[in-house]
Design a protein around this motif. Sequence first.
Motif, PDB file in Angstrom:
ATOM      1  N   MET A   1       0.849  -1.182   0.000  1.00  0.00           N
ATOM      2  CA  MET A   1       0.000   0.000   0.000  1.00  0.00           C
ATOM      3  C   MET A   1       0.891   1.240   0.000  1.00  0.00           C
ATOM      4  O   MET A   1       1.867   1.313   0.721  1.00  0.00           O
ATOM      5  CB  MET A   1      -0.883  -0.024   1.260  1.00  0.00           C
ATOM      6  CG  MET A   1      -2.008   0.962   1.230  1.00  0.00           C
ATOM      7  SD  MET A   1      -3.079   0.712   2.672  1.00  0.00           S
ATOM      8  CE  MET A   1      -4.555   0.274   1.813  1.00  0.00           C
ATOM      9  N   ASP A   2       0.561   2.204  -0.843  1.00  0.00           N
ATOM     10  CA  ASP A   2       1.357   3.431  -0.909  1.00  0.00           C
ATOM     11  C   ASP A   2       1.212   4.238   0.362  1.00  0.00           C
ATOM     12  O   ASP A   2       0.142   4.288   0.958  1.00  0.00           O
ATOM     13  CB  ASP A   2       0.899   4.308  -2.088  1.00  0.00           C
ATOM     14  CG  ASP A   2       1.280   3.708  -3.418  1.00  0.00           C
ATOM     15  OD1 ASP A   2       2.194   2.858  -3.441  1.00  0.00           O
ATOM     16  OD2 ASP A   2       0.659   4.076  -4.429  1.00  0.00           O
ATOM     17  N   MET A  19      -6.149   8.891  17.738  1.00  0.00           N
ATOM     18  CA  MET A  19      -5.220   7.774  17.542  1.00  0.00           C
ATOM     19  C   MET A  19      -4.174   7.702  18.651  1.00  0.00           C
ATOM     20  O   MET A  19      -3.760   6.608  19.046  1.00  0.00           O
ATOM     21  CB  MET A  19      -4.568   7.862  16.167  1.00  0.00           C
ATOM     22  CG  MET A  19      -5.563   7.561  15.050  1.00  0.00           C
ATOM     23  SD  MET A  19      -4.816   7.405  13.420  1.00  0.00           S
ATOM     24  CE  MET A  19      -4.219   9.056  13.146  1.00  0.00           C
ATOM     25  N   ILE A  20      -3.759   8.848  19.167  1.00  0.00           N
ATOM     26  CA  ILE A  20      -2.829   8.851  20.306  1.00  0.00           C
ATOM     27  C   ILE A  20      -3.501   8.225  21.522  1.00  0.00           C
ATOM     28  O   ILE A  20      -2.923   7.372  22.195  1.00  0.00           O
ATOM     29  CB  ILE A  20      -2.342  10.279  20.626  1.00  0.00           C
ATOM     30  CG1 ILE A  20      -1.409  10.786  19.522  1.00  0.00           C
ATOM     31  CG2 ILE A  20      -1.645  10.320  21.986  1.00  0.00           C
ATOM     32  CD1 ILE A  20      -1.081  12.270  19.619  1.00  0.00           C
ATOM     33  N   ALA A  35       4.140   6.901  18.225  1.00  0.00           N
ATOM     34  CA  ALA A  35       4.202   7.085  16.773  1.00  0.00           C
ATOM     35  C   ALA A  35       4.331   5.739  16.075  1.00  0.00           C
ATOM     36  O   ALA A  35       3.648   5.477  15.067  1.00  0.00           O
ATOM     37  CB  ALA A  35       5.364   7.996  16.406  1.00  0.00           C
ATOM     38  N   HIS A  36       5.180   4.864  16.605  1.00  0.00           N
ATOM     39  CA  HIS A  36       5.388   3.542  16.003  1.00  0.00           C
ATOM     40  C   HIS A  36       4.100   2.716  16.020  1.00  0.00           C
ATOM     41  O   HIS A  36       3.779   2.045  15.031  1.00  0.00           O
ATOM     42  CB  HIS A  36       6.513   2.798  16.727  1.00  0.00           C
ATOM     43  CG  HIS A  36       6.751   1.433  16.178  1.00  0.00           C
ATOM     44  ND1 HIS A  36       7.385   1.220  14.969  1.00  0.00           N
ATOM     45  CD2 HIS A  36       6.410   0.203  16.655  1.00  0.00           C
ATOM     46  CE1 HIS A  36       7.430  -0.085  14.738  1.00  0.00           C
ATOM     47  NE2 HIS A  36       6.850  -0.719  15.751  1.00  0.00           N
ATOM     48  N   VAL A  37       3.364   2.764  17.121  1.00  0.00           N
ATOM     49  CA  VAL A  37       2.105   2.010  17.214  1.00  0.00           C
ATOM     50  C   VAL A  37       1.122   2.492  16.141  1.00  0.00           C
ATOM     51  O   VAL A  37       0.503   1.675  15.448  1.00  0.00           O
ATOM     52  CB  VAL A  37       1.486   2.140  18.627  1.00  0.00           C
ATOM     53  CG1 VAL A  37       0.039   1.658  18.653  1.00  0.00           C
ATOM     54  CG2 VAL A  37       2.320   1.375  19.640  1.00  0.00           C
ATOM     55  N   SER A  42      -1.467   1.058  11.220  1.00  0.00           N
ATOM     56  CA  SER A  42      -2.045   1.554   9.963  1.00  0.00           C
ATOM     57  C   SER A  42      -1.345   0.924   8.756  1.00  0.00           C
ATOM     58  O   SER A  42      -1.552   1.360   7.621  1.00  0.00           O
ATOM     59  CB  SER A  42      -1.938   3.082   9.879  1.00  0.00           C
ATOM     60  OG  SER A  42      -0.602   3.483   9.614  1.00  0.00           O
ATOM     61  N   GLU A  43      -0.542  -0.102   8.994  1.00  0.00           N
ATOM     62  CA  GLU A  43       0.253  -0.762   7.955  1.00  0.00           C
ATOM     63  C   GLU A  43       1.155   0.247   7.241  1.00  0.00           C
ATOM     64  O   GLU A  43       1.336   0.209   6.042  1.00  0.00           O
ATOM     65  CB  GLU A  43      -0.651  -1.522   6.980  1.00  0.00           C
ATOM     66  CG  GLU A  43      -1.434  -2.623   7.656  1.00  0.00           C
ATOM     67  CD  GLU A  43      -2.370  -3.375   6.742  1.00  0.00           C
ATOM     68  OE1 GLU A  43      -2.705  -2.862   5.645  1.00  0.00           O
ATOM     69  OE2 GLU A  43      -2.782  -4.478   7.138  1.00  0.00           O
TER      70      GLU A  43
END
Length: 112
Positions: A1-2, A19-20, A35-37, A42-43
Amino acid sequence: MDRMKKSDGEMLQGTLDMMILRALVMGPAHGHTIAHVIEHTSEDVLQVEQGSLYPALHRLEDRGWLESYWGASENNRKAKFYRLTSAGKKQLVLETNRWRQMARAIGLVMGE
């Protein structure tokens, strides 16, 4: 996915906040992990820039939805950790319900 490019539009402030809050449901984390999560779940479609993340964390803390404390990161460096407050958990439920209603409504308009 782009990957979503900056030209595709900035993440809406409220969406990043939601999202946080969601990323912290499993427990306290520092900014890099948050941020990593978001990116991982979100792939890697969503990329969270530090210039957006840290102001959002401070905003959420000012609203009483997060609290922070200093601790040691995985590599034993001093890091600021954030955790959900009870008010933050309630806000996440409200934001999630609002998001689902909005996503459903947009899907209806788009014929999905």
